[in-house]
Design a protein around this motif. Sequence first.
Motif, mmCIF file in Angstrom:
data_model
loop_
_atom_site.group_PDB
_atom_site.id
_atom_site.type_symbol
_atom_site.label_atom_id
_atom_site.label_comp_id
_atom_site.label_asym_id
_atom_site.label_seq_id
_atom_site.Cartn_x
_atom_site.Cartn_y
_atom_site.Cartn_z
ATOM 1 N N THR A 51 0.801 -1.226 0.000
ATOM 2 C CA THR A 51 0.000 0.000 0.000
ATOM 3 C C THR A 51 0.831 1.273 0.000
ATOM 4 O O THR A 51 0.309 2.370 0.066
ATOM 5 C CB THR A 51 -0.965 0.048 1.200
ATOM 6 O OG1 THR A 51 -0.210 -0.107 2.396
ATOM 7 C CG2 THR A 51 -2.014 -1.035 1.101
ATOM 8 N N TYR A 53 3.070 2.442 2.167
ATOM 9 C CA TYR A 53 3.469 3.091 3.414
ATOM 10 C C TYR A 53 4.937 2.871 3.704
ATOM 11 O O TYR A 53 5.593 3.679 4.363
ATOM 12 C CB TYR A 53 2.600 2.545 4.551
ATOM 13 C CG TYR A 53 2.817 3.217 5.874
ATOM 14 C CD1 TYR A 53 3.467 2.556 6.911
ATOM 15 C CD2 TYR A 53 2.376 4.518 6.099
ATOM 16 C CE1 TYR A 53 3.652 3.172 8.129
ATOM 17 C CE2 TYR A 53 2.577 5.137 7.321
ATOM 18 C CZ TYR A 53 3.210 4.458 8.329
ATOM 19 O OH TYR A 53 3.401 5.056 9.550
ATOM 20 N N PRO A 73 0.853 6.048 -0.248
ATOM 21 C CA PRO A 73 -0.453 5.453 0.077
ATOM 22 C C PRO A 73 -1.622 6.139 -0.613
ATOM 23 O O PRO A 73 -2.538 5.479 -1.082
ATOM 24 C CB PRO A 73 -0.538 5.606 1.599
ATOM 25 C CG PRO A 73 0.862 5.606 2.057
ATOM 26 C CD PRO A 73 1.662 6.259 0.962
ATOM 27 N N ARG A 74 -1.603 7.469 -0.681
ATOM 28 C CA ARG A 74 -2.771 8.112 -1.270
ATOM 29 C C ARG A 74 -2.852 7.855 -2.765
ATOM 30 O O ARG A 74 -3.931 7.814 -3.334
ATOM 31 C CB ARG A 74 -2.754 9.612 -0.979
ATOM 32 C CG ARG A 74 -1.603 10.355 -1.590
ATOM 33 C CD ARG A 74 -1.776 11.851 -1.448
ATOM 34 N NE ARG A 74 -0.700 12.575 -2.117
ATOM 35 C CZ ARG A 74 0.461 12.848 -1.561
ATOM 36 N NH1 ARG A 74 0.704 12.485 -0.340
ATOM 37 N NH2 ARG A 74 1.393 13.487 -2.243
ATOM 38 N N MET A 77 -4.113 4.309 -3.177
ATOM 39 C CA MET A 77 -5.563 4.292 -2.941
ATOM 40 C C MET A 77 -6.320 4.696 -4.194
ATOM 41 O O MET A 77 -7.325 4.098 -4.550
ATOM 42 C CB MET A 77 -5.880 5.228 -1.769
ATOM 43 C CG MET A 77 -7.356 5.420 -1.508
ATOM 44 S SD MET A 77 -7.936 6.878 -2.347
ATOM 45 C CE MET A 77 -9.681 6.825 -1.939
ATOM 46 N N CYS A 82 -6.963 -0.575 -1.316
ATOM 47 C CA CYS A 82 -7.183 0.027 0.002
ATOM 48 C C CYS A 82 -6.892 -0.994 1.081
ATOM 49 O O CYS A 82 -6.761 -2.188 0.808
ATOM 50 C CB CYS A 82 -8.627 0.511 0.146
ATOM 51 S SG CYS A 82 -8.984 1.936 -0.861
ATOM 52 N N ALA A 160 -12.477 2.021 4.295
ATOM 53 C CA ALA A 160 -11.573 1.619 3.219
ATOM 54 C C ALA A 160 -12.358 1.228 1.966
ATOM 55 O O ALA A 160 -11.875 1.382 0.850
ATOM 56 C CB ALA A 160 -10.696 0.462 3.681
ATOM 57 N N ARG B 193 -4.653 8.116 8.445
ATOM 58 C CA ARG B 193 -5.914 7.734 7.810
ATOM 59 C C ARG B 193 -6.255 8.667 6.666
ATOM 60 O O ARG B 193 -6.721 8.237 5.621
ATOM 61 C CB ARG B 193 -7.056 7.762 8.828
ATOM 62 C CG ARG B 193 -8.304 7.154 8.253
ATOM 63 C CD ARG B 193 -8.180 5.697 8.270
ATOM 64 N NE ARG B 193 -8.741 5.047 7.104
ATOM 65 C CZ ARG B 193 -9.286 3.856 7.151
ATOM 66 N NH1 ARG B 193 -9.395 3.248 8.307
ATOM 67 N NH2 ARG B 193 -9.717 3.268 6.054
ATOM 68 N N TYR B 196 -4.393 7.649 3.717
ATOM 69 C CA TYR B 196 -4.931 6.434 3.127
ATOM 70 C C TYR B 196 -6.287 6.643 2.493
ATOM 71 O O TYR B 196 -6.740 5.843 1.691
ATOM 72 C CB TYR B 196 -5.015 5.328 4.183
ATOM 73 C CG TYR B 196 -3.794 4.436 4.215
ATOM 74 C CD1 TYR B 196 -2.778 4.642 5.136
ATOM 75 C CD2 TYR B 196 -3.666 3.397 3.308
ATOM 76 C CE1 TYR B 196 -1.664 3.830 5.154
ATOM 77 C CE2 TYR B 196 -2.557 2.571 3.321
ATOM 78 C CZ TYR B 196 -1.557 2.792 4.248
ATOM 79 O OH TYR B 196 -0.462 1.979 4.266
#
Lengths: 256, 316, 297
Positions: A51, A53, A73-74, A77, A82, A160, B193, B196
């Motif tokens: 993912t 990170y 991560p973004r 996504m 997710c 998620a 969060r 993400y």
Amino acid sequence: MQPIVRTEQLCRNFGAVVAADNITVAISPGEVVGVIGANGAGKTTFVNMVTGYLKPSAGKIYFRDRDITRLKPRQVMRIGICRSFQIAQLFPELSVLDNLLVAVSSSDSAWPHFLKPLKSPARIAAAEQVLADYRIEGFRDTVVATLPQGVRKLVDIAMAMVSRPAVLLLDEPTSGVSVEEKFAMLDTIMAALRGAGATTLFVEHDIEIVERYATRVLAFYDGRIIADADPETALNDADVRRYVVGSQIHRRQVRE
Amino acid sequence: MATDRTLLGLTLALAALLLGVVVFPQWLTFLVMMSLARGLVVLGIVLQMRAGLVSFGQGLYYCIGGYTAAMLGSLYGVREVAVLIVAAILVSTLVALVLGTLLSRYRDIFFAMLSMAFSMILYGLLVKSPALGSTDGFNVPAMTFFGWKPEAQSTGVYILTCVLAFLIAAAYHRYQKSPAGYLAGAIRENEIRVEYLGSSAQSLLHCKYVIASVISAVGGLLSALATGHVDPEMAYWTTSGEFVFIAILGGTGHVAAPFIGSTLFSLVRTYAYQFFPYTWQMILGLVLLLIIVFLPRGLWSLVQRANSEKPRAADR
Amino acid sequence: MLTLLAIAVDGLIYASWLFMVAAGLTLIYGVMKILNMAHGSMFAIGAYTSAWIAGWYFAGGDVTWGYALMLGGAIAAGVLVGLVVERGLLRFLYGRDPVVMILLTYAVLLILEDVIKLVWGVDPYFAFQPYTLLGRTKVGPLTFSNYDFGVILVAAIIGVGLWWGLNRTRRGKLLLAVIHDREMSMALGIDVRAYFLLTFVIGSVLGCIAGAVTAPAISVAPGIGVEVIVLAFAVVVIGGLGSVGGALVGALIVGFSRATAVHLLPQVELFVIFGVMSLVLVVRPQGLFGRAQPRKI
């Protein structure tokens, strides 16, 4: 069929500790993969790398045809992968609905609007649908900090899933959840995931859960994959019995 | 609906204040002007506080706004307020874009100290610049207001201040209800969060930093027009500290709080200074301590974390 | 060439007292995870105490004990204020929200700044006798005050003392353990609260000593505390929070940067320092000797 997520010789060191040692695995669309292994075997490190990170020390990660090894991560996504977290990552002071609204609005666009209200009818409807899917309508207006553990994990997973990703990675979805609740919880989750057509990979310590829901099992030990097969074969593998499941004879329990 | 009520309240306040220009005595219009101008700086702090960032150096932009106005007026012969407003916005945006690239990477105490450091840098620069009046600063000449030249300069400044403060406050109120407003709190509560969920916390914070800076610069500009004077004190740490103090007292919940807090603060300070010139900081410090110790929920929007020490993941 | 020599020596002098202040700040942060915004006030208190002692002591004839008294007075002040702040306030508020801790130390800063004004007034102190009394040395065409060399010596002694204390004594090693991992230290039975008190007092004393030795060379006036905390912060960030070695390197970097700016273009002094700091942070966000953050998820 082209794999939806594929890793090639994925490696990761933390100083002298080898958390991932040449992990090569290909996941096909629609699979439900159970990932098992003792603590420290490298399961969460794997999820963190896929993912975005954590940057791998070596190796590559592909989503369909695309090299996503270096993405954040973004960005991962936005592409369609997710995850949920071992410890549910939520916004403690907001209500469950507000948590979901933030997720809904973020999935619409990376750049939030500064003047139009968050609580539009469309967004609220979308969030309420998610609440229904995960059967937590009753907690709609509850502040997250006061939620029981099982519900927290559900909200974590629900957030998620808001963006309807193609792949969902669940990191120990039932950890901290009582035995009575585990199966009910996973029934709900798996139904919702099947409904959304997501390929799923879940990290689990509870072998019964893995047996029941997984179509395929990956067993980790010491940063390596020591078994990669259907649940029956993998769970009866000698190495898996020695390092993961336990040296007792593996007993199958049929549950109603 | 709550939205309408606040907006209605702001509109009524604007109307009342505008009518007041006819009947208010001189000291009251001055108080209102200064309170609104300084309230804008506090609003800039509050905007960032909602994201968990305490800016001890908001005086930097307060000073930039004021000095831009004063310099354009005194050194470059500008006599139109519209030009000043545009200039203040441009300069503060530019500075904030640059400084924000560094500041948006930091949180908590680092952000606080860095922001303080930058405002002290400006202070040092100004104090050692004889061309800009050193510690004396310099004056702001009379202006026209979008073409209109009022009989009394203060009338023009008063109306301008009320209108600008209203516009900014109304926009801020909308912002609080927007996705960006909620994300501020979300970033404060769980930045991972937010990442993400697909947004860049750093970019968002940078953006908020710039917006807060522009608002504060406008406050500085209005303050400069109201008093007719600027000096390096505007960038000194004690000035920024007072803004933070007002922000804490008022809280981050309601848009009117910075302005009301600013008014009360000005009133109290005028009297306190007469009696306690050497212990004013101490009084502020003690009150701040009392709030922290006895009213942790008094900083209600600030201290909204459920636990004070977050648990760490025990295993991988 | 001459300017370079002047810059080098001045840089070393700045680095000396900067190191002492920064060492205290970084130790307190490392152990307690609190960046004490009021640390600059300790510098100021040390400076005022020492300047005040110098004022009445050196006015008389006999100067034998002067320096010792100045230093001793500053240390005493540091112990006193450190004890009062930690026991009277901080210890009740450990573990609170980071924003609350920021505001807390800021409140202490506000209070101490006015306490200083109450005790010593607002007029600046000039206690130059200790400075001039030691004479001067000529190095080529440049003249340096022997007092400044003394400051460098004091800093070196303190640096060695800190190193030895942290690395060669049992208490010191336990302190390093607490810096490294507080929870683990608690689990191992180390009395972390006692170390908090010890560290805070030592850190404050270091700040006071730095102020004490610098006082004769400057005009001691209200506001020096905040100027110093801004510089100390830059040092500590460059060096890495919690690292005394980092404080040394950071002090040298900031000291030389400051000397360069002061000699060439004084207005941009802080500008240069923070420019250097920004450069370091861009390349290494945790500082030169800082440790990367442990994983949160």
